[in-house]
Write a protein that holds these residues in place. Structure first.
Motif, PDB file in Angstrom:
ATOM      1  N   VAL A  71       1.753  -3.957  11.382  1.00 12.18           N
ATOM      2  CA  VAL A  71       2.579  -4.171  12.151  1.00 12.18           C
ATOM      3  C   VAL A  71       2.574  -5.153  13.524  1.00 12.18           C
ATOM      4  O   VAL A  71       3.264  -5.944  13.923  1.00 12.18           O
ATOM      5  N   ALA A  72       1.257  -4.828  14.297  1.00 16.89           N
ATOM      6  CA  ALA A  72       0.873  -5.506  15.317  1.00 16.89           C
ATOM      7  C   ALA A  72       0.697  -6.986  15.247  1.00 16.89           C
ATOM      8  O   ALA A  72       0.868  -7.865  16.031  1.00 16.89           O
ATOM      9  N   PRO A 156      -0.477  -5.006  -5.266  1.00 24.28           N
ATOM     10  CA  PRO A 156      -1.881  -5.383  -5.452  1.00 24.28           C
ATOM     11  C   PRO A 156      -2.662  -5.929  -4.134  1.00 24.28           C
ATOM     12  O   PRO A 156      -2.293  -6.471  -3.191  1.00 24.28           O
ATOM     13  N   PRO A 157      -3.904  -5.184  -4.040  1.00 22.16           N
ATOM     14  CA  PRO A 157      -4.733  -5.518  -2.909  1.00 22.16           C
ATOM     15  C   PRO A 157      -5.400  -7.061  -2.932  1.00 22.16           C
ATOM     16  O   PRO A 157      -5.524  -7.354  -3.915  1.00 22.16           O
ATOM     17  N   ASN A 158      -5.626  -7.499  -1.791  1.00 23.60           N
ATOM     18  CA  ASN A 158      -6.420  -8.870  -1.735  1.00 23.60           C
ATOM     19  C   ASN A 158      -7.587  -8.706  -1.885  1.00 23.60           C
ATOM     20  O   ASN A 158      -8.387  -7.591  -2.121  1.00 23.60           O
ATOM     21  N   LYS A 159      -8.386  -9.689  -1.937  1.00 23.06           N
ATOM     22  CA  LYS A 159     -10.020  -9.547  -1.994  1.00 23.06           C
ATOM     23  C   LYS A 159     -10.779  -8.682  -0.895  1.00 23.06           C
ATOM     24  O   LYS A 159     -11.860  -8.290  -1.210  1.00 23.06           O
ATOM     25  N   ALA A 164      -0.818  -7.346   2.192  1.00 23.23           N
ATOM     26  CA  ALA A 164      -0.286  -8.228   3.338  1.00 23.23           C
ATOM     27  C   ALA A 164       0.325  -7.708   4.381  1.00 23.23           C
ATOM     28  O   ALA A 164       1.312  -6.662   4.094  1.00 23.23           O
ATOM     29  N   ASN A 165       0.246  -8.004   5.458  1.00 17.84           N
ATOM     30  CA  ASN A 165       0.729  -7.324   6.823  1.00 17.84           C
ATOM     31  C   ASN A 165       2.266  -7.353   6.642  1.00 17.84           C
ATOM     32  O   ASN A 165       2.603  -6.438   7.081  1.00 17.84           O
ATOM     33  N   ALA A 171       7.722  -2.517   4.642  1.00 10.87           N
ATOM     34  CA  ALA A 171       7.672  -1.212   4.104  1.00 10.87           C
ATOM     35  C   ALA A 171       8.052  -0.237   5.132  1.00 10.87           C
ATOM     36  O   ALA A 171       8.997   0.554   4.905  1.00 10.87           O
ATOM     37  N   GLN A 172       7.449  -0.264   6.114  1.00  4.08           N
ATOM     38  CA  GLN A 172       7.734   0.788   7.010  1.00  4.08           C
ATOM     39  C   GLN A 172       9.249   0.475   7.889  1.00  4.08           C
ATOM     40  O   GLN A 172       9.662   1.661   8.212  1.00  4.08           O
ATOM     41  N   LEU A 173       9.589  -0.402   8.152  1.00  2.00           N
ATOM     42  CA  LEU A 173      10.943  -0.952   8.490  1.00  2.00           C
ATOM     43  C   LEU A 173      11.972  -0.149   7.597  1.00  2.00           C
ATOM     44  O   LEU A 173      13.024   0.192   7.892  1.00  2.00           O
ATOM     45  N   CYS A 174      11.676  -0.012   6.364  1.00  2.00           N
ATOM     46  CA  CYS A 174      12.854   0.276   5.448  1.00  2.00           C
ATOM     47  C   CYS A 174      12.787   1.484   4.809  1.00  2.00           C
ATOM     48  O   CYS A 174      13.268   2.050   3.812  1.00  2.00           O
TER      49      CYS A 174
END
Length: 429
Positions: A71-72, A156-159, A164-165, A171-174
């Protein structure tokens, strides 16, 4: 783009074929992953995350600390844009709430219908070449409005082993209740069967590639509902000489850049306009960062010239596009008569990307011709309609004879007896 002039109706089926693999090509892979996850749970999830995403995770559950850091790091201007989009999506989906339907079908017989939320839902958010944080808004906002108690998000996670931020911020907003770093087939399998880290859900939402689409269809065989079969993105534009060729080309390319298996089609009554759009596509394509992917998609796409609006409408309904843009001298003809489209965008100043992000409508839509029978995601997608009925003493006397006669005619004596006992008691009391 390939130019086709006045194709015969007998050729439409082949002409409008999507550039997708058949289910048989990928079904074996999906089945193997599903069986492994059903048997081995998180151990299988970890194996496929390493295999398909190229990263080994100590834990696939996103922590509050990770969310706070993400979030930051999100740009403040982007946060404002996401909040604006969320507000519009909330307004449109909140307006879809309906009141209880109540009717007394006959004296003493009351029937009503109420909406109740699906308690546990899973949201699949593609990462891959473009982390779609906008899809978080499209799914989590109506889920929250509907009152879903558990909203589980998989992406899915990145490498580096991160999501993604922007996805975490949205997600936390909703109001997402749990976020899991898992993608592809294994994510759908995890939501279907449940594992130590992934809650089992009742319904799975979200777009994805063809493997995800087949995985969602397989989930239905294990008692889990899905929003719809939603595969590679597609757009059909209906335009004539009154439209702006540059705008139309930009819309075609906006969908083409989603992926190499995306498809875009222009239908027009003007040969000259088709050529103008083709030139614009070539010019604008050179400026795109995702030129390689868009180029492959454009090679699967077509410019179709037809003789009149009536023919165009029939062809468009035959195709059943996910997204349909109409920019003609008589848009109302198409607005009033179109039967098969996921979402419709009207006029020169309504780009498809508005619906993808911030106008308020939902961008999770049926593809591959499924708009002929499926709706896009909406508030009802996260709810169930439950019916209730209450019959009084007067009511059972009014309706009882009909039930007895119908039950006896079907040879279901116990059904008849359930009414007869009650009627006899009322006669003796």
């Amino acid at each position: 783009m390939k130019l086709i002039e006045n194709p015969n109706k007998s050729d439409w089926s082949a002409l409008l074929k999507r550039p997708t693999q058949t289910i048989g090509d990928i079904e074996a892979t999906v089945n193997a992953v599903f069986n492994d996850v059903a048997k081995n749970g998180d151990k299988a999830i970890e194996k496929y995350t390493t295999k398909f995403d190229g990263v080994s995770l100590h834990s696939n559950v996103v922590t509050q600390e990770e969310i706070n850091k993400a979030v930051a790091l999100v740009d403040e201007n982007l946060k404002s844009a996401i909040q604006l989009a969320k507000s519009n999506i909330e307004k449109f989906h909140s307006a879809q709430k309906t009141d209880r339907v109540f009717v007394e079908t006959m004296s003493g017989v009351s029937c009503w219908q109420e909406k109740r939320p699906i308690q546990k839902v899973g949201l699949y958010i593609p990462g891959g070449t473009a982390p779609l944080f906008s899809t978080v808004l499209m799914l989590a906002v109506p889920a929250q409005i509907a009152g879903c108690k558990e909203i589980v998000l998989c992406s899915p996670p990145n490498k580096e082993g991160n999501i993604a931020n922007e996805i975490l911020y949205a997600a936390q907003l909703c109001g997402v209740t749990k976020i899991i770093k898992v993608g592809g087939i294994q994510a759908i399998a995890g939501l279907t069967f449940g594992t130590a880290s992934i809650p089992q859900v009742y319904k799975i939402f979200g777009p994805g590639n063809q493997f995800v689409t087949v995985a969602k269809q397989l989930a239905t065989q294990h008692g889990v509902a899905i929003d719809m079969p939603a595969g590679p993105s597609e757009l059909l534009v209906m335009a004539d000489d009154s439209a702006n060729a540059a705008y139309v080309a930009s819309d075609l390319l906006s969908q083409a850049e989603h992926g190499a298996d995306s498809q875009v089609i222009l239908v027009t009554t003007s040969n000259d306009f088709a050529k103008q759009v083709s030139e614009e596509v070539e010019n604008q394509l050179e400026q795109l960062p995702r030129i390689e992917m868009a180029t492959v998609s454009i090679s699967n796409s077509k410019l179709i010239v037809v003789k009149d609006f009536e023919t165009a409408l029939e062809l468009i309904d035959t195709y059943g596009p996910e997204h349909f843009i109409v920019a003609t001298e008589n848009d109302d003809f198409f607005i009033e008569n179109i039967s098969n489209a996921g979402s419709v965008f009207i006029g020169n100043y309504t780009p498809e990307s508005a619906g993808d992000y911030a106008s308020g409508t939902n961008h999770t839509l049926p593809t591959n011709g499924f708009s002929k029978a499926y709706s896009g995601v909406n508030l009802d997608s996260f709810q169930k309609s439950m019916t209730f009925q209450k019959i009084s003493k007067e009511g059972i006397q009014n309706i009882g004879d009909a039930i007895e006669l119908m039950a006896e005619a079907e040879g279901l004596q116990a059904h008849k007896n359930a009414v007869t006992l009650r009627l006899n008691d009322l006669k003796t009391n």
